[in-house]
Design an enzyme around this catalytic site. Sequence first.
Site, PDB file in Angstrom:
ATOM      1  CG  LEU A 183       9.231  -2.238  -4.413  1.00  0.00           C
ATOM      2  CD1 LEU A 183       8.830  -1.637  -5.758  1.00  0.00           C
ATOM      3  CD2 LEU A 183       9.300  -1.156  -3.346  1.00  0.00           C
ATOM      4  CG  ASP A 184       4.719  -4.817   0.899  1.00  0.00           C
ATOM      5  OD1 ASP A 184       5.688  -5.539   1.228  1.00  0.00           O
ATOM      6  OD2 ASP A 184       4.123  -4.054   1.684  1.00  0.00           O
ATOM      7  CB  THR A 185       2.282  -8.480  -3.999  1.00  0.00           C
ATOM      8  OG1 THR A 185       3.151  -9.584  -3.718  1.00  0.00           O
ATOM      9  CG2 THR A 185       1.483  -8.796  -5.254  1.00  0.00           C
TER      10      THR A 185
END
Length: 218
Positions: free
Chosen positions: A55-57
């Site tokens: 997942l993106d930050t």
Amino acid sequence: MTDISVLYEDGEALVIDKPAGLPIERPRRGGASLEDHVEALKLGFQRAPVAVHRLDTDTSGCLLLARNPKALKRFNAAFQDKLVGKTYLGIVAGAVQDDEGSIDLALKKISSKERGWRMIVARAGKPSITHWTKRAELQGGLTLVEFRPETGRTHQIRVHAEHAFGYALLGDPVYGHKDARVGRTMLHASALVVERPGKPDITAQAPLPEDFARLGAG
């Protein structure tokens, strides 16, 4: 103990509610990451769990962790065989006209000295498909949209939203722009289902984050 919520747990899997702003891997510049929590997430097991996907930050919500190497291999195969259902909620920074649809735009990674790396729509890119449904019209001209990606390309939902709607996700600094109303790209992994032949499905739902609720998405 860890302050990360566990949404699902059994002998081979955990699903956690990853907080927005927490990277999965340690940034090159240092700082906090999911690695700081894996010892606490053993929850009585000898091995520390390992993230199966990314997942993106900025993205909050459901993240699948494998508790042993055999499970990791099985879950990786499930992603490859499209046995994983992922549902996201995103706040689009503008009005979405239609009620539902599908976005079929191939994506390719590029990099430049001025802007760094990013994904672009390109014929020579990898096939990328996202199904979506409009969930609510919010104040300030925003739209709450449910996204169901059929493929799992990097930044897929973010790029597809900008191209399909003409507006990026609210707060997206790469494909749109930062917004004073929020402190991140407004994307939340709200639900995850992993099929397991011969075993019950892994199912998890992550509660709506506070920053979504403040914008009326609840």
